[in-house]
Design a protein around this motif. Structure first.
Motif, mmCIF file in Angstrom:
data_model
loop_
_atom_site.group_PDB
_atom_site.id
_atom_site.type_symbol
_atom_site.label_atom_id
_atom_site.label_comp_id
_atom_site.label_asym_id
_atom_site.label_seq_id
_atom_site.Cartn_x
_atom_site.Cartn_y
_atom_site.Cartn_z
ATOM 1 N N THR A 195 0.834 -1.207 0.000
ATOM 2 C CA THR A 195 0.000 0.000 0.000
ATOM 3 C C THR A 195 0.867 1.254 0.000
ATOM 4 N N ALA A 196 1.902 1.253 0.828
ATOM 5 C CA ALA A 196 2.793 2.423 0.907
ATOM 6 C C ALA A 196 3.524 2.645 -0.416
ATOM 7 N N LEU A 197 3.997 1.569 -1.029
ATOM 8 C CA LEU A 197 4.658 1.699 -2.332
ATOM 9 C C LEU A 197 3.709 2.295 -3.358
ATOM 10 N N TYR A 198 2.526 1.729 -3.463
ATOM 11 C CA TYR A 198 1.552 2.110 -4.484
ATOM 12 C C TYR A 198 1.148 3.578 -4.370
ATOM 13 N N HIS A 199 1.031 4.062 -3.150
ATOM 14 C CA HIS A 199 0.496 5.417 -2.928
ATOM 15 C C HIS A 199 1.573 6.491 -2.859
ATOM 16 N N GLN A 200 2.815 6.194 -3.179
ATOM 17 C CA GLN A 200 3.831 7.245 -3.280
ATOM 18 C C GLN A 200 3.438 8.262 -4.347
ATOM 19 N N VAL A 212 3.468 9.878 -7.753
ATOM 20 C CA VAL A 212 3.650 9.037 -8.931
ATOM 21 C C VAL A 212 5.047 9.154 -9.535
ATOM 22 N N LEU A 213 5.634 10.347 -9.557
ATOM 23 C CA LEU A 213 6.965 10.481 -10.144
ATOM 24 C C LEU A 213 8.016 9.804 -9.277
ATOM 25 N N GLN A 214 7.835 9.870 -7.965
ATOM 26 C CA GLN A 214 8.747 9.170 -7.057
ATOM 27 C C GLN A 214 8.632 7.658 -7.266
ATOM 28 N N LEU A 215 7.414 7.164 -7.427
ATOM 29 C CA LEU A 215 7.174 5.740 -7.636
ATOM 30 C C LEU A 215 7.823 5.264 -8.932
ATOM 31 N N VAL A 216 7.638 6.037 -9.996
ATOM 32 C CA VAL A 216 8.209 5.664 -11.295
ATOM 33 C C VAL A 216 9.734 5.699 -11.248
ATOM 34 N N THR A 217 10.296 6.693 -10.558
ATOM 35 C CA THR A 217 11.754 6.783 -10.427
ATOM 36 C C THR A 217 12.310 5.563 -9.700
ATOM 37 N N ARG A 257 -6.750 -2.999 -6.134
ATOM 38 C CA ARG A 257 -5.552 -3.094 -6.983
ATOM 39 C C ARG A 257 -4.332 -3.476 -6.147
ATOM 40 N N VAL A 258 -4.199 -2.858 -4.993
ATOM 41 C CA VAL A 258 -3.094 -3.188 -4.095
ATOM 42 C C VAL A 258 -3.198 -4.651 -3.644
ATOM 43 N N GLU A 281 -3.000 5.642 -13.704
ATOM 44 C CA GLU A 281 -3.396 4.394 -13.049
ATOM 45 C C GLU A 281 -2.540 3.226 -13.548
ATOM 46 N N MET A 282 -2.308 3.180 -14.855
ATOM 47 C CA MET A 282 -1.453 2.127 -15.411
ATOM 48 C C MET A 282 -0.035 2.231 -14.863
ATOM 49 N N LEU A 283 0.466 3.465 -14.759
ATOM 50 C CA LEU A 283 1.823 3.661 -14.243
ATOM 51 C C LEU A 283 1.949 3.157 -12.808
ATOM 52 N N ARG A 284 0.961 3.432 -11.980
ATOM 53 C CA ARG A 284 1.019 2.965 -10.594
ATOM 54 C C ARG A 284 1.064 1.441 -10.544
ATOM 55 N N MET A 285 0.243 0.799 -11.366
ATOM 56 C CA MET A 285 0.222 -0.671 -11.360
ATOM 57 C C MET A 285 1.542 -1.244 -11.856
ATOM 58 N N ILE A 286 2.033 -0.730 -12.974
ATOM 59 C CA ILE A 286 3.259 -1.258 -13.578
ATOM 60 C C ILE A 286 4.459 -1.006 -12.670
ATOM 61 N N ALA A 287 4.568 0.209 -12.151
ATOM 62 C CA ALA A 287 5.720 0.545 -11.310
ATOM 63 C C ALA A 287 5.714 -0.264 -10.016
ATOM 64 N N THR A 288 4.555 -0.414 -9.403
ATOM 65 C CA THR A 288 4.484 -1.186 -8.164
ATOM 66 C C THR A 288 4.803 -2.649 -8.427
ATOM 67 N N ALA A 289 4.271 -3.187 -9.521
ATOM 68 C CA ALA A 289 4.586 -4.578 -9.889
ATOM 69 C C ALA A 289 6.076 -4.762 -10.104
ATOM 70 N N ARG A 290 6.722 -3.801 -10.750
ATOM 71 C CA ARG A 290 8.161 -3.900 -11.013
ATOM 72 C C ARG A 290 8.960 -3.912 -9.724
ATOM 73 N N ILE A 291 8.584 -3.076 -8.761
ATOM 74 C CA ILE A 291 9.322 -3.021 -7.500
ATOM 75 C C ILE A 291 9.111 -4.310 -6.698
ATOM 76 N N LEU A 292 7.882 -4.796 -6.675
ATOM 77 C CA LEU A 292 7.571 -5.999 -5.899
ATOM 78 C C LEU A 292 8.192 -7.251 -6.498
ATOM 79 N N MET A 293 8.237 -7.307 -7.836
ATOM 80 C CA MET A 293 8.680 -8.516 -8.541
ATOM 81 C C MET A 293 9.760 -8.132 -9.564
ATOM 82 N N PRO A 294 10.971 -7.860 -9.096
ATOM 83 C CA PRO A 294 12.006 -7.263 -9.948
ATOM 84 C C PRO A 294 12.405 -8.081 -11.165
#
Length: 342
Positions: A21-26, A28-33, A211-212, A251-264
């Motif tokens: 939840t914390a990752l997802y809600h950063q 958006v630019l911080q999350l993508v970075t 989504r989370v 919304e797509m960016l949040r899903m993709i970026a969070t998935a990438r961090i969780l599952m490198p």
């Protein structure tokens, strides 16, 4: 201050819901970075796998998935057809390969696999397409462990079975099978030694909490799926979700970026919904960690960018196509076209 991203020694399947939840809600630019940094560490940046998805058996499905134009109970204008001839499937696989695809997925609108002549025919299709040197993926509904083993023996590389949404929201979208049915299928796929492909769809009327929760479920499976498709709903007239609004790129960016961090190390696939996304939006998704697309005029029955459009995008963004079986174990046997002719 950006949170510390995982390292190679820190691949985790014990993420807590609070952490996701914390990752997802950063912001958006911080999350993508952060996701871009993880992507750079674990993947080859600028490399994107091109996949093609062919409906080998269309329509007439007895299930009630609220998003799906192939459900027999909805009037969507999709014409039902039986299994395509083997020669037609093999010709489509060859065209996809010539256009740059390295993964070929065959989908059949079945609730579950049955041990009959149709399944035998699919097994033969798998053998033939594998013989071209393509990664072969199938999405055929629920299966048991024996059926998964038969697919593996035929040369199947991966099996797709999406969770679609969270366990909590699932009953609002599908009532003809359970969430546990989906998880059991994934377990059978994994036990058979097949690559697991499982993701979901956003835009189904779910909340960020849903989504989370879906991402948390995927990231805490016994092993991360090798492939996680992130789909944006393509609303189809005649389905219960026909009036749903388009999912935004954020919304797509949040899903993709969070998935990438969780599952490198997972392939994160920018899947359905690309037809409505300009190249600028797709480029942001690649930056956030997406490293696979489906190319070809149709994604089962819904519109999708064609090969020519995608080749232009690859040239513009400086992307290169990922090879088939890039991480196949050393010494693994990969059939060649000679096996098809034998």
């Amino acid at each position: 201050m950006f949170p510390t991203h995982p390292t190679s020694a820190m691949l985790r399947t014990d993420w807590t819901l609070a952490e996701v939840t914390a990752l997802y809600h950063q912001p958006v630019l911080q999350l993508v970075t952060q996701a871009a940094a993880v992507h750079q560490q674990h993947q080859t940046t600028g490399e994107v796998q091109v996949c093609t998805l062919l409906s080998v058996k269309t329509g007439g499905c007895p299930e009630d998935c609220a998003y799906c134009p192939q459900a027999a109970r909805y009037h969507t204008g999709v014409s039902a057809h039986k299994l395509l001839p083997d020669a037609e499937v093999l010709a489509a696989a060859r065209r996809a390969q010539e256009a740059g695809s390295t993964r070929f997925c065959m989908g059949a609108a079945w609730r579950e696999i049955r041990d009959n002549r149709d399944f035998d025919r699919v097994l033969h299709m798998v053998e033939q397409v594998n013989g071209l040197g393509l990664e072969v993926c199938c999405t055929l509904g629920m299966l048991n462990e024996y059926q998964a083993e038969r697919l593996k023996q035929a040369g199947l590389h991966a099996y797709n079975h999406n969770l679609d949404t969270s366990a909590e929201h699932y009953g609002e979208i599908i009532t003809t099978r359970t969430y546990d049915d989906r998880l059991n299928t994934l377990e059978h796929v994994r036990k058979a030694g097949l690559s697991v492909c499982s993701g979901g769809i956003i835009g189904l009327g779910e909340t960020d909490v849903d989504r989370v929760a879906m991402l948390h479920t995927l990231a805490t499976l016994p092993a991360h799926p090798e492939s996680v498709p992130v789909n944006a709903l393509v609303p189809v007239a005649g389905t219960p979700l026909a009036e749903q609004p388009r999912v935004s790129v954020w919304e797509m960016l949040r899903m993709i970026a969070t998935a990438r961090i969780l599952m490198p190390t997972t392939m994160v696939r920018l899947s359905a919904g690309r037809q409505e996304m300009p190249v600028t939006e797709q480029a942001l998704c690649f930056l956030a960690g997406a490293n696979s697309i489906f190319s070809g005029e149709k994604l089962l029955t819904t519109p999708n960018p064609g090969f020519d459009e995608d080749q232009q995008m690859f040239a513009l963004l400086g992307l290169t196509a990922r090879k088939s079986f890039k991480h196949a174990p050393e010494g693994a046997t990969v059939l060649t076209s000679a096996a098809v002719e034998a």
